[in-house]
Design a protein around this motif. Structure first.
Motif, short mmCIF file in Angstrom:
data_model
loop_
_atom_site.label_atom_id
_atom_site.label_comp_id
_atom_site.label_asym_id
_atom_site.label_seq_id
_atom_site.Cartn_x
_atom_site.Cartn_y
_atom_site.Cartn_z
N GLY A 41 0.83 -1.20 0.00
CA GLY A 41 0.00 0.00 0.00
C GLY A 41 0.86 1.25 0.00
O GLY A 41 2.04 1.22 -0.33
N THR A 42 0.26 2.37 0.38
CA THR A 42 0.95 3.65 0.38
C THR A 42 1.97 3.71 1.51
O THR A 42 1.66 3.37 2.65
N GLU A 43 3.17 4.14 1.17
CA GLU A 43 4.21 4.33 2.18
C GLU A 43 4.20 5.78 2.62
O GLU A 43 4.03 6.69 1.82
N PHE A 44 4.37 5.98 3.93
CA PHE A 44 4.35 7.31 4.52
C PHE A 44 5.67 7.57 5.24
O PHE A 44 6.30 6.65 5.75
N ARG A 45 6.05 8.85 5.29
CA ARG A 45 7.17 9.28 6.11
C ARG A 45 6.62 10.24 7.17
O ARG A 45 5.99 11.24 6.83
N LEU A 46 6.84 9.89 8.41
CA LEU A 46 6.39 10.70 9.54
C LEU A 46 7.59 11.47 10.09
O LEU A 46 8.66 10.88 10.28
N SER A 47 7.42 12.76 10.30
CA SER A 47 8.47 13.60 10.86
C SER A 47 7.94 14.27 12.11
O SER A 47 6.84 14.84 12.11
N VAL A 48 8.71 14.17 13.18
CA VAL A 48 8.31 14.76 14.46
C VAL A 48 9.44 15.65 14.95
O VAL A 48 10.60 15.24 14.95
N THR A 49 9.10 16.87 15.35
CA THR A 49 10.05 17.75 16.03
C THR A 49 9.58 17.83 17.46
O THR A 49 8.45 18.22 17.74
N ALA A 50 10.46 17.44 18.38
CA ALA A 50 10.12 17.38 19.80
C ALA A 50 11.12 18.20 20.61
O ALA A 50 12.31 18.18 20.31
N PRO A 51 10.66 18.89 21.64
CA PRO A 51 11.57 19.70 22.45
C PRO A 51 12.41 18.87 23.43
O PRO A 51 13.35 19.38 24.01
N THR A 52 12.06 17.61 23.60
CA THR A 52 12.78 16.74 24.51
C THR A 52 13.24 15.49 23.76
O THR A 52 12.83 15.26 22.63
N HIS A 53 14.07 14.69 24.39
CA HIS A 53 14.53 13.44 23.79
C HIS A 53 13.86 12.27 24.51
O HIS A 53 14.37 11.77 25.50
N PRO A 54 12.66 11.84 24.02
CA PRO A 54 12.00 10.70 24.66
C PRO A 54 12.77 9.41 24.41
O PRO A 54 13.23 9.17 23.30
N GLY A 55 12.91 8.59 25.41
CA GLY A 55 13.50 7.27 25.22
C GLY A 55 12.48 6.36 24.56
O GLY A 55 11.29 6.50 24.79
#
Length: 152
Positions: free
Chosen positions: A70-84
């Protein structure tokens, strides 16, 4: 005769309370409003951004082509912290189809990305998905709106 109808009505009400009651009484999604419908941010219309105590958050999704599944997606997240163990968990919004954790990889100081194919429903024309951000099993970011997209 009236007694039989009253007892049948009570049984129907009791069954409805057992079937539908737990959904309303034990909802674990704190973002949902009282009527169960939080506003949605359509990621395919543009990035969703918000600010909380940790800082500025931004989530965007782009279609990168069609693969065998099916359709491939690219997710981009900008976060102010570094979650483990940073995850984007896909949950069916238009139909329950399970939960699919997508690991996010660090792509810069505060940027994370993932590429994935969302499962799609074979009985309809498309499937709306919600993305919840998590650090392991704990929610992170707490977007004020549901982050949604469509897989067709």
């Amino acid at each position: 005769m009236v007694r039989v109808i009253a007892i049948a009505g009570l049984l129907v009400a009791l069954i409805a309370a057992v079937v539908f009651g737990p959904h309303y009484l034990f909802s674990t999604d704190a973002r949902d409003s009282a009527d169960g419908s939080a506003p949605a941010c359509d990621l395919q219309a543009g990035p969703c951004t918000w600010k909380n105590d940790a800082g500025q958050w931004s989530v965007a999704i782009t279609s990168v082509g069609t693969g065998n599944q099916g359709t491939e997606f690219r997710l981009s997240v900008t976060a102010p912290t570094h979650p483990g163990r940073f995850l984007a968990v896909l949950r069916g919004e238009s139909m329950y189809m399970g939960e699919y954790p997508v690991p996010l990889k660090q792509a810069g100081d505060n940027r994370y990305t993932a590429q994935f194919t969302a499962p799609f429903c074979t009985s309809g024309s498309g499937m709306q998905w919600r993305i919840d951000l998590q650090s392991g099993e704990d929610p992170v970011g707490r977007a004020p709106e549901k982050l949604t997209f469509w897989a067709r």
